[in-house]
Design a protein around this motif. Structure first.
Motif, PDB file in Angstrom:
ATOM      1  N   PRO A  50      -1.509   8.775   2.259  1.00 53.40           N
ATOM      2  CA  PRO A  50      -0.260   8.856   2.666  1.00 53.40           C
ATOM      3  C   PRO A  50       0.511  10.141   2.082  1.00 53.40           C
ATOM      4  O   PRO A  50       1.386  10.863   2.499  1.00 53.40           O
ATOM      5  CB  PRO A  50       0.670   7.801   1.967  1.00 53.40           C
ATOM      6  CG  PRO A  50      -0.479   6.675   1.775  1.00 53.40           C
ATOM      7  CD  PRO A  50      -1.823   7.448   1.777  1.00 53.40           C
ATOM      8  N   LYS A  65       5.288  16.541   5.511  1.00 56.01           N
ATOM      9  CA  LYS A  65       6.937  16.237   5.802  1.00 56.01           C
ATOM     10  C   LYS A  65       7.663  17.488   5.070  1.00 56.01           C
ATOM     11  O   LYS A  65       8.686  18.041   5.731  1.00 56.01           O
ATOM     12  CB  LYS A  65       7.306  15.000   5.112  1.00 56.01           C
ATOM     13  CG  LYS A  65       8.945  14.707   5.407  1.00 56.01           C
ATOM     14  CD  LYS A  65       9.211  13.355   4.613  1.00 56.01           C
ATOM     15  CE  LYS A  65      10.854  13.373   4.524  1.00 56.01           C
ATOM     16  NZ  LYS A  65      11.035  12.016   3.760  1.00 56.01           N
ATOM     17  N   SER A  94       6.081   2.275   5.702  1.00 59.39           N
ATOM     18  CA  SER A  94       7.016   3.244   4.697  1.00 59.39           C
ATOM     19  C   SER A  94       7.045   2.646   3.548  1.00 59.39           C
ATOM     20  O   SER A  94       7.522   1.548   3.056  1.00 59.39           O
ATOM     21  CB  SER A  94       8.484   3.282   5.474  1.00 59.39           C
ATOM     22  OG  SER A  94       9.352   3.777   4.344  1.00 59.39           O
ATOM     23  N   ARG A  95       6.727   3.550   2.429  1.00 55.56           N
ATOM     24  CA  ARG A  95       6.663   3.398   1.149  1.00 55.56           C
ATOM     25  C   ARG A  95       8.052   3.065   0.632  1.00 55.56           C
ATOM     26  O   ARG A  95       8.458   2.214  -0.217  1.00 55.56           O
ATOM     27  CB  ARG A  95       6.136   4.577   0.340  1.00 55.56           C
ATOM     28  CG  ARG A  95       5.924   4.250  -1.158  1.00 55.56           C
ATOM     29  CD  ARG A  95       5.459   5.602  -1.752  1.00 55.56           C
ATOM     30  NE  ARG A  95       3.948   5.784  -1.558  1.00 55.56           N
ATOM     31  CZ  ARG A  95       3.029   5.509  -2.440  1.00 55.56           C
ATOM     32  NH1 ARG A  95       3.331   4.990  -3.603  1.00 55.56           N
ATOM     33  NH2 ARG A  95       1.821   5.802  -2.205  1.00 55.56           N
ATOM     34  N   THR A  96       9.067   3.843   1.086  1.00 57.27           N
ATOM     35  CA  THR A  96      10.586   3.590   0.848  1.00 57.27           C
ATOM     36  C   THR A  96      10.986   1.966   1.212  1.00 57.27           C
ATOM     37  O   THR A  96      11.735   1.497   0.395  1.00 57.27           O
ATOM     38  CB  THR A  96      11.214   4.532   1.429  1.00 57.27           C
ATOM     39  OG1 THR A  96      10.913   5.857   1.258  1.00 57.27           O
ATOM     40  CG2 THR A  96      12.893   4.593   1.298  1.00 57.27           C
ATOM     41  N   ASP A  97      10.464   1.737   2.393  1.00 56.27           N
ATOM     42  CA  ASP A  97      10.811   0.433   2.746  1.00 56.27           C
ATOM     43  C   ASP A  97      10.247  -0.778   1.799  1.00 56.27           C
ATOM     44  O   ASP A  97      10.964  -1.666   1.341  1.00 56.27           O
ATOM     45  CB  ASP A  97      10.736   0.057   4.348  1.00 56.27           C
ATOM     46  CG  ASP A  97      11.194   0.763   5.373  1.00 56.27           C
ATOM     47  OD1 ASP A  97      12.307   1.490   4.934  1.00 56.27           O
ATOM     48  OD2 ASP A  97      10.873   0.900   6.141  1.00 56.27           O
TER      49      ASP A  97
END
Length: 375
Positions: free
Chosen positions: A113, A120, A291-294
């Motif tokens: 990741p 990004k 998603s790491r954020t999710d």
């Protein structure tokens, strides 16, 4: 399978720039065969290769792989045939190859990741600084690397910025090896590591986390499992039922490529059994949000329900495991092996963390003796 926009001929034109030996194509009925074409001492030479391309107009990853191997074979042959010729240069012209497309292919091969996170930010930086993502390798000079470093230090945490600069440097080193460029301008632009706050859950907080009711059951079980064995998120994602035999787990770490072998705790074993019962046809023990954020938002929801007043992410599970081990009397060298650290100095951070907490708790002890008044 993802396709790219360049045709076979366009791809070969880019790879043939600056080369004495050219990769050419012989078109057959069902596929196109690649061959090498060059002249030595005025004698025309052709070497037919086993690499084939099946769709010239819409190159697949498999087609690109065939071209890549042909390119490697050609480069080796150039060394053998022309390395003593003073007028010949092995370094390709870097103004024909798009850097971000190259980095994206490089990142996807690594399957970590952090590489995609760096990509990004490279795209954001390039769009802001240069107004385009279509920059070539010739533009990735010292100024580009230094400005990207400055952008990272303003945009994200210091240690994450440090990681991304390392990944950019790794990609440029790879480009040097493939003779796309002759120098990695990022090599000396390092960022000093900063002591970050490693949040962890205490035993009582973990008990509250376990009892909390939630719809994010898979995320909750994965977090608790990681608290019991200390695996990183990438390794939790990759963990398969086949990696666990009875009470023992054996897994190759994605970050360091080292192998971790350990006996699992009763709680960890119970979670594996529950997952196997719930998903008998599944290969992976856990399937988490991409998603790491999710994922971290779901964990935040659980800890809020548990009334835990800390900001946590998935990495908190690894820190919690380390702290629990130290407070349980496990020595620092054994813990270092359990965590898969390449140096025990990295593990000593957790020992320091315990000392800081002890100081914090000591300061909270109420004062019992009043200061004597002077008479």
């Amino acid at each position: 399978m993802k396709k790219i926009k360049r045709t076979l001929q366009e791809e070969l034109d880019i790879r043939n720039v600056g080369c004495k030996i050219l990769i050419k194509v012989r078109r057959l009925v069902k596929a196109s065969t690649l061959y090498l074409d060059y002249s030595k001492k005025n004698i025309r030479q052709r070497k037919y290769l086993k690499f084939k391309v099946f769709d010239e107009n819409n190159l697949t990853n498999k087609d690109l792989e065939a071209i890549h191997f042909a390119d490697m074979y050609r480069n080796q042959l150039e060394i053998e045939e022309f390395t003593n010729q003073d007028t010949f240069s092995l370094v390709k012209q870097s103004d024909k190859i798009y850097f971000l497309e190259y980095y994206e292919r490089f990142a996807k091969k690594k399957k970590l990741p952090s590489y995609l996170g760096c990509l990004k930010h490279l795209k954001i930086f390039a769009a802001k600084k240069y107004g385009t993502n279509k920059m070539t390798f010739s533009e990735v000079d010292y100024n580009f690397c230094n400005h990207f470093r400055e952008y990272l230090l303003e945009a994200i945490a210091v240690n994450t910025a440090r990681t991304y600069m390392k990944l950019l440097s790794a990609c440029l080193n790879h480009a040097v090896e493939e003779r796309i460029i002759n120098k990695n301008h990022c090599r000396k632009l390092s960022i000093k590591e900063e002591d970050g706050k490693r949040e962890f859950l205490t035993e009582s907080e973990l008990r509250s986390f376990v009892k909390a009711k939630t719809n994010f059951v898979e995320e909750k079980k994965a977090f608790i499992f990681a608290c019991q064995c200390g695996l990183r998120l990438g390794d939790i994602r990759a963990l398969k039922f086949a990696d666990i035999q009875g009470k023992h787990m054996s897994i190759r770490q994605q970050k360091t490529r080292g192998i971790i072998r350990m006996m699992l705790s009763p709680d960890a074993i119970e979670i594996v059994k529950q997952q196997k019962k719930s998903f008998p046809q599944r290969e992976n023990v856990f399937v988490l949000p991409a998603s790491r954020t999710d994922l971290n938002e779901h964990l935040t929801s659980i800890k809020d329900t548990a009334k835990i007043n800390k900001n946590i992410s998935f990495s908190c599970s690894r820190h919690s495991f380390a702290v629990l081990c130290i407070t349980s009397g496990i020595d620092i060298f054994t813990l270092s092996k359990l965590l898969g650290h390449t140096s025990v100095n990295t593990t000593l951070i957790y020992s320091k963390l315990i000392d800081e907490k002890r100081d914090e708790y000591t300061c909270k002890i109420p004062q019992l003796l009043k200061k004597s008044r002077r008479t």
